[in-house]
Design an enzyme around this catalytic site. Structure first.
Site, PDB file in Angstrom:
ATOM      1  N   ASP A  51       1.670   6.154   5.782  1.00  0.00           N
ATOM      2  CA  ASP A  51       0.666   5.254   5.210  1.00  0.00           C
ATOM      3  C   ASP A  51       1.162   4.576   3.939  1.00  0.00           C
ATOM      4  OD1 ASP A  51      -1.739   4.090   5.800  1.00  0.00           O
ATOM      5  OD2 ASP A  51      -2.944   5.504   4.654  1.00  0.00           O
ATOM      6  N   LYS A  70      -9.719  12.864   8.993  1.00  0.00           N
ATOM      7  CA  LYS A  70      -9.190  12.374  10.258  1.00  0.00           C
ATOM      8  C   LYS A  70      -9.144  13.497  11.295  1.00  0.00           C
ATOM      9  CE  LYS A  70      -6.027   8.899   8.301  1.00  0.00           C
ATOM     10  NZ  LYS A  70      -6.529   7.718   9.021  1.00  0.00           N
ATOM     11  N   ARG A 115      -7.740  -0.147   1.128  1.00  0.00           N
ATOM     12  CA  ARG A 115      -8.295  -1.354   0.497  1.00  0.00           C
ATOM     13  C   ARG A 115      -8.752  -1.073  -0.933  1.00  0.00           C
ATOM     14  NH1 ARG A 115     -12.397  -1.608   5.377  1.00  0.00           N
ATOM     15  NH2 ARG A 115     -10.494  -0.743   6.265  1.00  0.00           N
ATOM     16  N   GLU A 171      -9.426   3.958   2.504  1.00  0.00           N
ATOM     17  CA  GLU A 171      -8.952   4.086   1.130  1.00  0.00           C
ATOM     18  C   GLU A 171      -7.917   3.034   0.745  1.00  0.00           C
ATOM     19  OE1 GLU A 171      -5.507   5.124   3.103  1.00  0.00           O
ATOM     20  OE2 GLU A 171      -7.529   5.744   3.597  1.00  0.00           O
ATOM     21  N   ASP A 213      -2.278  10.412   4.052  1.00  0.00           N
ATOM     22  CA  ASP A 213      -3.683  10.053   4.231  1.00  0.00           C
ATOM     23  C   ASP A 213      -4.357  11.020   5.190  1.00  0.00           C
ATOM     24  OD1 ASP A 213      -6.130   8.834   4.323  1.00  0.00           O
ATOM     25  OD2 ASP A 213      -5.498   7.231   5.677  1.00  0.00           O
ATOM     26  N   LYS A 226       0.842  -1.202   0.000  1.00  0.00           N
ATOM     27  CA  LYS A 226       0.000   0.000   0.000  1.00  0.00           C
ATOM     28  C   LYS A 226       0.876   1.250   0.000  1.00  0.00           C
ATOM     29  CE  LYS A 226      -3.155   2.556   3.049  1.00  0.00           C
ATOM     30  NZ  LYS A 226      -3.779   2.566   4.398  1.00  0.00           N
ATOM     31  N   ASP A 261     -11.951   7.311   4.398  1.00  0.00           N
ATOM     32  CA  ASP A 261     -10.713   6.998   5.128  1.00  0.00           C
ATOM     33  C   ASP A 261     -10.390   5.503   5.079  1.00  0.00           C
ATOM     34  OD1 ASP A 261      -8.444   7.586   6.584  1.00  0.00           O
ATOM     35  OD2 ASP A 261      -9.448   7.417   8.526  1.00  0.00           O
TER      36      ASP A 261
END
Length: 495
Positions: free
Chosen positions: A286, A275, A349, A347, A268, A263, A345
């Protein structure tokens, strides 16, 4: 850090500092410490008698020798009880010694730490500890001249000993740690530097240097492939997404590759589902899964592992904006499955599902993804263990065994079909988040729908990619987790 090997008597070896491992139940009478204690007039024994230093694991004591030894200082580091000594404890002790040396302003060490007990791989473990424990990321700081990290370690063998095997073991450990530090650096760079394009440039640079094949897909190529999972996440950012493909094919011709997916969300914010402000600056990490994949390729090529390896890195920023994807949107992924967005959030996946589907064209022998995917994994396992879920018990067992050997331990969570109920949507094939419960498992269940028939394991490094306080060979900050785990797994699977 420069690593060298020498075969010299440790009591007559001149150096700025000599690192000696101290066994708690045999201190200071063992064969390495006793002659040093005599030359120091019983000073080491006095430390034990007073209780000031006892050899407890990771305790460090720096002593000036005042000319009584060719070594200007002794760095005594505890390794715990002899019967409990392992490679992992040697790693920790070496990391603790490196930190102690840094505090004392010592930049070059010699070491007999690996001779503290009979442990397989002791030289490699101690070298890993010295390099990883001495790591620092100071690219954006003005560092005072008296705060230089340890720059070199000489591993001391008994006088007259052959050095070839030790040099090989130390060299391989140094190559592996160079890759871990590369991954740590990638994660440590701020989001305004480490963009998706930056990751792609680093991948191309690394691949060109090591003879790895690298190809980077831009937005237009991803659109032609219908990678809408990745593209939807990138819509709110001015930074264009990238899809990085690495191929290292040093195994038997025609042998199906192991495919690694990392990933690569370079920052993020949570997108429209923003967030909280507190701690958002750390969301540059991230992309730690992407960094781990790149570091693994660097190590595999540097060690010349006889494996076939493919790496897939979907990279994007997740930001709010006028074009950003929204809660309620429905996205058609590359696999053709539709996903209702209930939380922007969630995201990671969305990136991974397209990459996992793309991986099917390689007919992988094993498919492994790494991602800082869910805060729920940190809640479940803390920062000590990494979560693992998958569809193949043998693959999970192999990775868990590699985790024990490398010190990057995995813990398996269940992936029963009942968890799929959390991911059902009324308006699409799936939704991208399942609510407040079993967040790590429901995310993995979502990914499973895109893994096809491959033997697949999802590794959630959300809790282990970043160290908040600092541990013996994990300084505060990015850990580079995943690189040593995967290299250990690849070594064993290649054998």
């Amino acid at each position: 850090m420069n690593i060298s090997v020498a075969a010299e008597e440790h009591t007559t070896h001149p150096c700025p500092a000599l690192v000696v491992g101290c066994v708690e139940d045999d201190f200071p009478a063992d064969g390495l410490l006793a002659p040093l204690d005599r030359l120091l007039g019983g000073g080491i024994a006095a430390l034990r008698a007073s209780g000031e230093f006892t050899g407890r694991l990771n305790r460090v004591k720096v002593l000036h020798t005042f000319g009584r030894l060719p070594a200007e200082r002794l760095i005594l580091v505890g390794v715990g009880k002899r019967g409990e000594l392992t490679a992992e404890r040697l790693r920790q002790a070496a990391g603790s010694a490196a930190k102690g040396a840094g505090v004392a302003g010592v930049t070059r060490l010699s070491s007999v730490l690996h001779r503290a007990g009979d442990v397989d791989g002791a030289i490699g473990a101690s070298v890993e500890g010295f390099i990883l424990g001495g790591y620092s990321f100071s690219n954006y700081k003005t560092v005072p001249p008296d705060e230089r990290p340890v720059e070199g370690v000489t591993v001391l063998l008994p006088a007259g000993a052959a050095t070839a095997d030790a040099e090989r073991e130390a060299g391989e450990a140094a190559t592996l740690c160079e890759a871990v530090c590369f991954a740590r650096d990638l994660v440590s760079h701020p989001g305004n530097v480490a963009t998706p394009s930056f990751l792609a440039e680093k991948a191309l640079e690394m691949a060109g240097r090591l003879g790895i094949t690298c190809r980077v897909l831009d937005r237009e190529e991803m659109e032609r492939l219908s990678m809408e999972g990745i593209l939807s996440v990138a819509k709110g950012s001015h930074q264009p997404p990238r899809f990085i493909i690495l191929e290292y094919l040093a195994g038997a011709a025609g042998k199906r590759p192991t495919v690694l997916v990392g990933k690569g969300v370079t920052f993020d914010s949570g997108g429209i589902s923003l967030k909280p402000r507190e701690g958002m600056e750390r969301m540059k990490d991230d992309m730690a899964g992407a960094a781990a994949v790149m570091g693994t390729f660097m190590a595999a090529a540097g060690l010349r592992l006889p494996v076939n390896l493919v790496g897939l890195i979907p990279a994007a920023e997740n930001l709010p904006g006028g074009g950003a994807y929204k809660p309620g949107d429905i996205v058609r992924t590359m696999a053709g499955k539709t996903v209702e967005i209930v939380n922007t959030d969630a995201e990671g996946r969305m990136l991974l599902c397209d990459a996992l589907h793309y991986a099917q064209r390689y007919k992988p022998a094993a498919l492994i993804d790494l991602a800082t995917l869910t805060g729920a994994c940190l809640v479940a396992l803390g920062a000590i263990a990494t979560g693992a879920m998958g569809n193949d018990p043998a693959l999970i067992k192999g990775l868990k065994t590699a985790g024990e050997a490398s010190g990057e331990r995995l813990w398996e969570l269940p992936l029963w079909d009942e968890y799929g109920e959390l991911m059902k949507s009324d308006v699409a094939d799936l939704k991208n988040a399942g609510g407040p419960h079993a967040g790590t498992i429901s995310a993995a269940w979502f990914l499973k729908q895109f893994a096809g028939k491959a033997k697949w394991v999802h590794i959630d490094i959300a809790g282990t990619a970043w160290e908040e306080k600092g541990r013996p060979y994990l300084p505060k900050g990015a850990t580079g987790v995943g690189v040593r785990l995967l290299v250990e797994y690849l070594r064993k699977s290649a054998g």
